[in-house]
Design a protein around this motif. Sequence first.
Motif, PDB file in Angstrom:
ATOM      1  N   ALA A  26      32.864  30.043  34.623  1.00 43.35           N
ATOM      2  CA  ALA A  26      33.181  30.959  33.519  1.00 43.35           C
ATOM      3  C   ALA A  26      32.927  30.241  32.195  1.00 43.35           C
ATOM      4  O   ALA A  26      32.769  29.014  32.141  1.00 43.35           O
ATOM      5  CB  ALA A  26      34.630  31.430  33.601  1.00 43.35           C
ATOM      6  N   ASP A  74      34.233  35.189  25.203  1.00 41.00           N
ATOM      7  CA  ASP A  74      34.574  36.339  26.035  1.00 41.00           C
ATOM      8  C   ASP A  74      33.360  37.245  26.179  1.00 41.00           C
ATOM      9  O   ASP A  74      32.268  36.951  25.682  1.00 41.00           O
ATOM     10  CB  ASP A  74      35.779  37.076  25.467  1.00 41.00           C
ATOM     11  CG  ASP A  74      35.525  37.613  24.066  1.00 41.00           C
ATOM     12  OD1 ASP A  74      34.361  37.667  23.655  1.00 41.00           O
ATOM     13  OD2 ASP A  74      36.513  37.971  23.392  1.00 41.00           O
ATOM     14  N   TRP A  83      36.789  38.519  30.332  1.00 37.48           N
ATOM     15  CA  TRP A  83      36.059  37.301  30.686  1.00 37.48           C
ATOM     16  C   TRP A  83      35.297  37.509  31.991  1.00 37.48           C
ATOM     17  O   TRP A  83      35.829  38.035  32.957  1.00 37.48           O
ATOM     18  CB  TRP A  83      37.020  36.117  30.845  1.00 37.48           C
ATOM     19  CG  TRP A  83      37.799  35.807  29.603  1.00 37.48           C
ATOM     20  CD1 TRP A  83      38.955  36.390  29.203  1.00 37.48           C
ATOM     21  CD2 TRP A  83      37.445  34.864  28.599  1.00 37.48           C
ATOM     22  NE1 TRP A  83      39.371  35.871  28.018  1.00 37.48           N
ATOM     23  CE2 TRP A  83      38.456  34.917  27.611  1.00 37.48           C
ATOM     24  CE3 TRP A  83      36.384  33.969  28.420  1.00 37.48           C
ATOM     25  CZ2 TRP A  83      38.445  34.117  26.468  1.00 37.48           C
ATOM     26  CZ3 TRP A  83      36.374  33.175  27.292  1.00 37.48           C
ATOM     27  CH2 TRP A  83      37.383  33.248  26.326  1.00 37.48           C
ATOM     28  N   TYR A 141      33.745  35.992  35.322  1.00 43.03           N
ATOM     29  CA  TYR A 141      33.877  34.868  36.244  1.00 43.03           C
ATOM     30  C   TYR A 141      32.831  35.048  37.340  1.00 43.03           C
ATOM     31  O   TYR A 141      32.839  36.059  38.060  1.00 43.03           O
ATOM     32  CB  TYR A 141      35.275  34.811  36.857  1.00 43.03           C
ATOM     33  CG  TYR A 141      36.300  34.180  35.938  1.00 43.03           C
ATOM     34  CD1 TYR A 141      36.721  32.871  36.134  1.00 43.03           C
ATOM     35  CD2 TYR A 141      36.843  34.896  34.882  1.00 43.03           C
ATOM     36  CE1 TYR A 141      37.657  32.286  35.296  1.00 43.03           C
ATOM     37  CE2 TYR A 141      37.775  34.321  34.029  1.00 43.03           C
ATOM     38  CZ  TYR A 141      38.175  33.014  34.243  1.00 43.03           C
ATOM     39  OH  TYR A 141      39.097  32.436  33.409  1.00 43.03           O
TER      40      TYR A 141
END
Length: 542
Positions: free
Chosen positions: A166, A171, A227, A229
């Motif tokens: 990530a 963001d 976010w 991932y």
Amino acid sequence: PCTWPTKPLDCTGPQTPQDFIETVLDPAIYDRTQRPLCADRGPTVVEAQFGLTHVNSIDQKLGIIALAGYFRTWWTDPRLKYNDTENGGCFDTVSLNSDQVRKWMWAPDLYIDNLVQKTEDGFASLVYISPGGTIFRSEQVIIEVKSMLDLGRLPYDSHVGKIVVASYSQDVSRLRLKARGGKVGAGMTGVGLKASALESQMWRFNGGLDEGFETPGQVDVLFDGAWDYLTMSFDYSRQPKFLVDQVMMPAILFVLVSYIQFWVDPTAAPARATLAVIPVLIMLTLSSSMYRSLPEGSQRADVAHGQLDDPDVPLILAALQFGVVQYCLIKERARANKSDGLKKVADTARLLLRQADGEGKSLLELLTRYKAIEKAGGPTCTFTPEKGNVADQTKTRGSSDDAVAQGIKECDLLFIDYVKKIFDMYDNNLSGTLGPREVRRALTYFNIYIDLRQIPGMLCMFLRDHGQKTPEAEDTMELTSTQFCRLLLEIDKYALRGKTRTIVGYFQSIPPSARWDVVARVFVPVFVTVQQVVMQILVVLY
């Protein structure tokens, strides 16, 4: 020797990587703190992929996988565009190193979310910048990542190794992360992990394929959609042969070793104890050796537990059975001692039996006649707490006149009196006689075990041998206490165990210690077979 050209190349723009840094990456015109904007001024799209070359180790206890490979990323920075050789430029690819990138360029601040440890110092890295401003970065790394193992089907367990990546500070409004060739947003697309052929003595990767493989990347948008991932994963499963050969099969073998004890004479206690206890200790050692490398938690390795605990059940039952058999032997020896004691006073017993036959009296009446009685006169000494030893000249006890006349001692009557007590115990209706069923039960108190179906014929044979007539319906035959005592003295002549046709009759004709062995001989193979069949079915269905 190779030398760098001293004359300018016949091209325009930067002629060396250093020229590229000084012109294109000049801090006066390039702000490395600002991310590159897409054409629509949206978030920067970064592609990631892990090139897996080796699985160095898998720590089952801690759930840590050590991987070696290349961490690759791609993104586009329009500010870094330049002309290629077809358009008058000096080169088609600018090659930089990671140190130069960290110093002069913007790069995505990606991190591995499930990272335990990373080693990158001293390893190779490269950065290629294409004329269109597309950057490719590759870093050789050795990483240790956390990846919990599901050991429920051990040793037939399968797992998923994961690398979760990530952005640390960007963001989704500023950076979108996806697998190589994938689509932006949540879902499984692209190529997240690309592996070369992997070899291991303990594990199979991606279904055991010999060639390399690719797996898609899984993007999850977490924290209220803020976010990205990216999960890059691969499947691996255990090669069970080692545990099966070194743990599972020995477990079954030791059950068979323990099974031998049921065929050893119960009186050979040392041999029985060895066969009962040693396999249990060995199984504990096998279990410890396997569980030593597994997590010390509440997670159950159900199949492994089944494969190891299932043999433990018959082994523990066998050890308990050994204790029960020894207890039964103690009781049987005590009862056999009663029978031996009666035979030691056989002369006195026969004398009393002859008198009972001659006088037409019962054994109880004769025993009463020969017991000690109170007699007047003669000094005795009693003790009281208040007065201490006090002489009493009035009451004494001594042998009866009949006992003195016949030379019968009280010790001779001890075992005969025990016979009478056992007789009275089963004479529930106080008829003074015992039927075949009661006789069989009374004989067990002298460690004599006979099939109930053989008892009536044996009793009738015994009575006919002593000149008495027997009824045609032998099941109605009954013995008096005198006859029962005489039968005990001569039981060896009539207690030949014949062939029994029923299981109940067979068990009635053997002592309890032997019954436990017979049950174990049948129960253990059946129990182990059923366990293994059920376990193999569960392995398939689990």
